[in-house]
Design an enzyme around this catalytic site. Structure first.
Site: not given
Lengths: 430, 430
Positions: B133, B206
């Site tokens: 992420v 994410k």
């Protein structure tokens, strides 16, 4: 495996009370994360008889440091006394007694960090200091861990919320410095004696800490060139805006091979840059890494809750390691030999504002002094500021020039009969 | 103490090549940090005969996963194959073989993170995924460590650089979506098949990963409500600006007691908010914690170097622990029972743009539908958009309303004879 982890707290001021409050009110959640209870065993205070927060049992309070440090059930000591003395000695003694230490103390870590970290390594304990810079903004761990693969080329930080609040008020409300400072003091954002903040000393401590992590070297905060914000006036912000800039007090560290530029001073920042948009009591740090590129970390850099966020996070990290039987020692790697680049070698653009006599030929004289010193002018604004006194305000932006040449030119300008005063002087960044 | 730490790399695409390059070119610096050499022992590639970067010795390449996983000298396996299959199986096998794993794989971690982390804990190895992420932006470790003392109430993320680049072009150049997408594809910022990015699926992966860390719970990314950006047109950005907003694709997770709102969709953001100023391929994440307050972490969220920053940092963390004989296991604490709040229960403000017949009484009909559904209008802009066809463009901003009521009203509006089309629909945040 330990069933409970004992904590000693040194200091019960604003931050200390916040930490105590969090440890007590979040006890269950913290225990769940660690696997063991975190128990606040002792709190060192100046006056044990003073009225305290209700949740603290009176027998926890003590006026005697030795009672905290010699308690075998205390594993971690949190130092939130602040300042260099006696806090540094407290940290040193706690480490020597085999306690892990969590501190929020920027001055102690900036001035004695290497010694204290080495002492902790020798004594096989952890010393963590996430709260010392940027409060709850994750910075120390970010450099220690997430940026460890990077060669850092630069750090730019708005590291002092007090000055950023004052500068924001000056920019947005058109206030002069003394009034903006007074307002900040009334709101509790500035101390009665504001020197540490407004002269950039606090920011220099924080810059020294971040730079040692970024560049794996030791720096003495006293070697950092510092200029505060008290010389700025409301019209400097108006001129800055005309040129497309914001004014911020920036802490800057830039690496250039074996030297590092380190300085804290007001700067003109392009108004569309990320840091120019950081207003009020907020802090932000921009880091340039060869792999990560440009990162900006933004948050509130002060206050009891914000500091508690970082302090209790450090306590959790140490506690989890204790519970798992894992060493808390962080190897001290400050072995790079880097010199601080002399400020006179700086090359950048400059803004200055002069009060001059308003008569023909004045600009020619001023331009000649600059030209003779190889300082090239990029823009001039001249305004008749006081018709009665026949004085004019002259604002000059230069092209990139050497600090040494600029300082020499400024010295000569001050000697000119037609120049009444060099009122302000700001470096341009970016 | 190990004298060398062996590394196996799965995948040698853009990110894999970047990681290999960093491991080779920074070998000395990394060794100095760890205390042991990091040696790239084997690299799994699809075609061992393809021309590769000069610094990789040919015997390092293999087309056979087993050769990597059964090499006793390999301690850490880096997975940069990407996608759900076969990467998830590769990670699983590596863990089962006792290898520590570093992965950049958001899809595998979003969908199978709990299983893989539990498997790693059972097999006594580390599984780190900082690059999954925000690439080089420190996020995973920030939640695991720096924010551990906080109760997180909300996350707002610009988590996809491709869509942020497209939205920025639409806003700044006045482009419509198809053209902005084509430009992004020509520059390599968007894939030939852009669905994963532009439909918000990538951002949802994410968001699932960050939310599991923030809220200590498991979330299935398929349960996250997703709306992409392909329905937006250039004039939506003009109207947004008129109302004082920017349009961003935001991934949002908000905790409300035992439920969490989780959604990815375009939003109107007040133009002076920190996230509204994040342009181009940059990512930024705003986190709200009870102690830390508002934090914003900003940086480039894609690219080989950016990913390498995080991947090699994870490799360093694991390697230091191996060298010191310290466990790399992170206890999986996803034990909170939190339900995702149904999207229809959302309450916020809304923007929509209609194409309607241009004749008297149309606005009255539209207003009545909204009113009957308790959706209260805050502003209306009506423009005669096509005099020949006698159609008008109608833009409506609502006061806070229930998503369920708004959706019902939109359905009824579509049935009105005077409404040709509900062209766009954007929720307002903040």
């Amino acid at each position: 495996m330990k069933r409970a982890i004992g904590i000693g707290l040194l200091g019960l001021g604003v931050v200390g009370s916040g930490v105590a409050e969090v440890l007590v009110s979040k006890a269950d959640k913290l225990a769940e994360q660690v696997g063991a209870l975190l128990v606040l065993k002792k709190v060192l205070v100046r006056d044990v008889n003073k009225q305290r927060m209700a949740k603290l049992k009176p027998h926890v309070l003590t006026g005697n440091l030795a009672e905290v440090l010699s308690d075998p059930e205390i594993d971690i000591v949190i130092e939130v006394v602040g300042g260099e003395h006696p806090a540094t000695e407290y940290i040193r003694q706690a480490i020597t007694k085999g306690k892990h230490v969590v501190t929020a103390n920027k001055e102690a870590m900036a001035k004695h960090g290497y010694e204290l970290l080495s002492l902790a390594e020798k004594n096989n304990v952890g010393l963590r200091y996430e709260a010392s810079v940027g409060s709850g903004i994750p910075l120390i761990a970010t450099f220690q861990q997430d940026l460890a693969s990077n060669d850092i080329s630069a750090i730019y930080g708005i590291l002092n919320g007090t000055t950023n609040y004052i500068l924001t008020q000056m920019a947005q409300q058109g206030l002069d410095f003394p009034l903006a400072l007074r307002q900040a003091q009334e709101l509790g954002y500035a101390e009665p004696d504001p020197a540490n903040d407004v002269e950039g000393i606090d920011a220099a401590y924080k810059l020294a800490i971040l730079s040692s992590l970024a560049f794996h070297a030791q720096f003495d905060p006293q070697d950092i060139s510092c200029q505060g914000i008290s010389g700025l006036a409301a019209q400097d912000f108006r001129y800055a805006r005309e040129f497309g800039y914001a004014i911020k007090l920036l802490a800057i560290a830039k690496r250039d091979k074996d030297t590092v530029e380190m300085r804290v001073h007001p700067v003109f920042l392009p108004e569309d840059s990320q840091l120019a948009k950081v207003d009020g009591v907020y802090n932000a740090i921009q880091v340039e890494g060869d792999l990560a590129g440009t990162l900006v970390l933004y948050g509130e850099g002060a206050g009891a809750l914000r500091a508690s966020s970082a302090i209790v996070a450090d306590v959790l990290t140490i506690s989890k390691n204790i519970y798992r039987g894992v060493s808390n020692v962080l190897e001290v790697q400050l072995n790079q030999k880097l010199a601080i680049k002399p400020m006179l070698n700086l090359e950048t653009r400059y803004y200055f504002r002069l009060n001059a006599v308003d008569r023909p030929g004045v600009l020619a004289q001023i331009s000649k002094v600059l030209g003779d010193n190889s300082v090239s002018i990029s823009s001039v604004i001249q305004k008749e500021s006081d018709p009665l006194a026949r004085t004019a305000e002259l604002v000059i932006m230069t092209h990139s020039a050497k600090e040494e040449a600029v300082q020499k030119a400024l010295g000569e300008l001050r000697q000119l009969a037609v120049v009444n005063e060099v009122v302000s002087f700001v470096r341009v960044e970016g």
